[in-house]
Design a protein around this motif. Structure first.
Motif, PDB file in Angstrom:
ATOM      1  N   ALA A 202      42.799   6.176  23.859  1.00  0.00           N
ATOM      2  CA  ALA A 202      41.433   6.472  23.425  1.00  0.00           C
ATOM      3  C   ALA A 202      40.431   5.824  24.355  1.00  0.00           C
ATOM      4  CB  ALA A 202      41.217   5.973  21.994  1.00  0.00           C
ATOM      5  N   GLY A 203      39.201   6.328  24.321  1.00  0.00           N
ATOM      6  CA  GLY A 203      38.119   5.766  25.109  1.00  0.00           C
ATOM      7  C   GLY A 203      38.123   6.290  26.534  1.00  0.00           C
ATOM      8  N   ARG A 204      37.613   5.466  27.431  1.00  0.00           N
ATOM      9  CA  ARG A 204      37.499   5.855  28.840  1.00  0.00           C
ATOM     10  C   ARG A 204      38.724   5.384  29.609  1.00  0.00           C
ATOM     11  NH1 ARG A 204      33.136   3.615  33.275  1.00  0.00           N
ATOM     12  NH2 ARG A 204      33.676   5.072  34.958  1.00  0.00           N
ATOM     13  N   GLY A 205      39.348   6.305  30.329  1.00  0.00           N
ATOM     14  CA  GLY A 205      40.548   5.972  31.067  1.00  0.00           C
ATOM     15  C   GLY A 205      40.448   6.320  32.538  1.00  0.00           C
ATOM     16  N   ALA A 206      41.507   5.984  33.263  1.00  0.00           N
ATOM     17  CA  ALA A 206      41.581   6.281  34.697  1.00  0.00           C
ATOM     18  C   ALA A 206      42.991   6.696  35.059  1.00  0.00           C
ATOM     19  CB  ALA A 206      41.159   5.072  35.528  1.00  0.00           C
ATOM     20  N   ASP A 207      43.091   7.559  36.040  1.00  0.00           N
ATOM     21  CA  ASP A 207      44.357   7.976  36.630  1.00  0.00           C
ATOM     22  C   ASP A 207      44.346   7.496  38.071  1.00  0.00           C
ATOM     23  OD1 ASP A 207      46.591   9.221  37.671  1.00  0.00           O
ATOM     24  OD2 ASP A 207      45.991  11.255  37.113  1.00  0.00           O
ATOM     25  N   LEU A 208      45.242   6.568  38.398  1.00  0.00           N
ATOM     26  CA  LEU A 208      45.285   5.991  39.738  1.00  0.00           C
ATOM     27  C   LEU A 208      46.327   6.722  40.573  1.00  0.00           C
ATOM     28  CD1 LEU A 208      45.119   2.166  38.909  1.00  0.00           C
ATOM     29  CD2 LEU A 208      43.284   3.891  38.948  1.00  0.00           C
TER      30      LEU A 208
END
Length: 346
Positions: A202-208
C-alpha cells in the motif's frame, strides 16, 4: 581512481592511433554506445560527440568532461560504434551509423571476439562493401571506405534499421525491443516475484531496475491499495517503453533515468526489485547489494522490500545491515523471493 580495462574501447581507436585513419576536425566524430576510458580520454582533443543510453556509462562520460546525450541526429565525418552483443540491435546500430555519415565519411566499429566480432564485421561489409580490419586484445575493429549514400545497400539498411524497433511480446501485453534484459519474454525471476507479491502492499512504492515495466504493471494489478509508483531504470531505451506500457495507469507514476547504485532521493512505503547481478558475462553481486542498500535508505520506517534473486547470490549480509525481519518467502527454479522490513514503526 584507475579506470578499468576496456579492451574493446582500446581496440576501437587502433585505426586512428596506427595512422590508418585520420581524425576529422573537432566535433566531426559521433561515438555511438560510447564508454569512458583511457583511450577515449587520449582522444578528447578531437571532441567526439558521445551517445550513451545507459545511465552509469553516461554519468562516467560526463564526469570526464565529454559531451554526451541519449540521441543525436546530425551527420558526421566519422561514426564510431561499440557494437552490442545482441545481433538485431547491432545490425540496427550499424545501419544507423551509415545513415549519419556525411559524404565521404567512415564508420569504425568494434566488438570483442566472444561477443560476435566476426559477425559484426560481416554485417558491416554486407551494408557497405569491403571493409578493413585489425585484431587486438581479443577484439576486432573494422572500418569502411569513405562512403557516399549510393554506396550503401539502401534496402538492407532500411530493413536493419527497423530491427531494434519496439515490438509486442507476451501475447501483446508489452512493448519491448532487442538489447534490453530479457527483451523477448517475461523474465522467469520477475514472474516469480510478481506471483509472490502480497495484495496488501500500500501507499507509494518504487520499482528498482524497472526495465520495460512488467513488474510495475503487476504491482498495480495485484495491489489495489497502491497510490503511486516510481520506476527507476538505468537504460533509457527500456524506460521509454515503460512509459508506453504503463500509459493510463490508475495511479500517478514517476519515471527516472537513474543509476540506483548512487542512492535515491525519495522515500517510499514499499519497494520491489529484480536487481541486475552481472556485468558482461560475469556475476557481480555488488550490483544487487548496492540496490539493497539504496532500498534500505529510501524506505520509510516499517517499509517493505520485496526482492527476487538467483538463489546462489550472497545478499543476506547486505539485507541484515539495512533490514529486520528478513525472510525467504519462496524458492523455485533457482530463484529466491525475499521480504525484508525496514526497522522502526510503520
Amino acid at each position: 581512481m584507475a579506470l578499468a580495462a576496456d579492451p574493446a574501447l582500446d581496440t576501437l581507436f587502433l585505426p586512428m592511433s596506427s595512422g590508418a585513419l585520420d581524425w576529422p576536425a573537432p566535433g566531426g566524430t559521433l561515438f555511438l554506445r560510447a564508454r569512458a576510458g583511457v583511450a577515449l580520454n587520449a582522444a578528447r582533443r578531437h571532441k567526439p560527440v558521445c551517445e550513451q543510453s545507459f545511465r552509469p556509462w553516461a554519468d562516467a562520460l560526463e564526469r570526464d568532461g565529454l559531451a554526451v546525450s541519449e540521441a543525436n541526429s546530425g551527420r558526421f565525418e566519422r561514426v564510431l560504434v561499440l557494437a552490442p552483443r545482441q545481433r538485431d540491435e547491432s545490425r540496427a546500430l550499424l545501419a544507423r551509423a551509415l545513415a549519419q555519415l556525411a559524404p565521404g565519411g567512415v564508420v569504425v566499429a568494434c566488438a570483442a571476439n566472444k561477443e560476435g566480432a566476426r559477425s559484426m564485421q560481416d554485417d558491416l561489409a554486407r551494408l557497405a562493401g569491403p571493409v578493413h580490419a585489425l585484431t587486438k586484445n581479443h577484439c576486432r575493429v573494422c572500418w569502411t571506405a569513405p562512403m557516399d549514400a549510393d554506396q550503401v545497400d539502401a534496402a538492407l539498411q532500411a530493413e536493419w534499421r527497423a530491427l531494434d524497433g519496439p515490438r509486442r511480446i507476451a501475447e501483446g501485453r508489452f512493448l519491448s525491443r532487442p538489447g534490453l534484459f530479457a527483451w523477448d519474454r517475461i523474465d522467469a525471476a520477475s514472474a516469480l516475484l510478481a506471483d509472490s507479491l502480497p495484495a496488501d502492499l500500500a501507499g507509494r512504492g518504487a520499482d528498482l531496475g524497472a526495465g520495460f515495466g512488467y513488474l510495475a504493471s503487476e504491482v498495480l494489478a495485484r495491489c489495489p491499495a497502491v497510490t503511486g509508483l516510481d520506476l527507476y531504470e538505468a537504460e533509457a531505451r527500456a524506460l521509454a517503453l515503460a512509459r508506453e506500457n504503463l500509459a493510463g495507469a490508475r495511479v500517478p507514476l514517476g519515471f527516472h533515468w537513474h543509476d540506483v547504485t548512487r542512492g535515491l532521493a525519495e522515500r517510499f512505503d514499499f519497494i520491489v526489485s529484480n536487481p541486475p547481478f552481472h556485468q558482461g558475462r560475469a556475476d557481480e553481486p555488488g550490483l544487487g547489494q548496492a540496490f539493497i542498500a539504496a532500498a534500505a535508505g529510501a524506505l520509510r520506517a516499517g517499509g517493505r522490500l520485496w526482492l527476487v534473486a538467483n538463489r546462489h547470490l550472497p545478499y543476506e549480509a547486505a539485507l541484515a545491515r539495512g533490514f529486520t525481519g528478513v525472510r525467504t518467502v519462496r524458492e523455485d527454479a533457482g530463484f529466491k523471493v525475499i521480504e525484508a522490513t525496514k526497522a522502526g514503526a510503520a
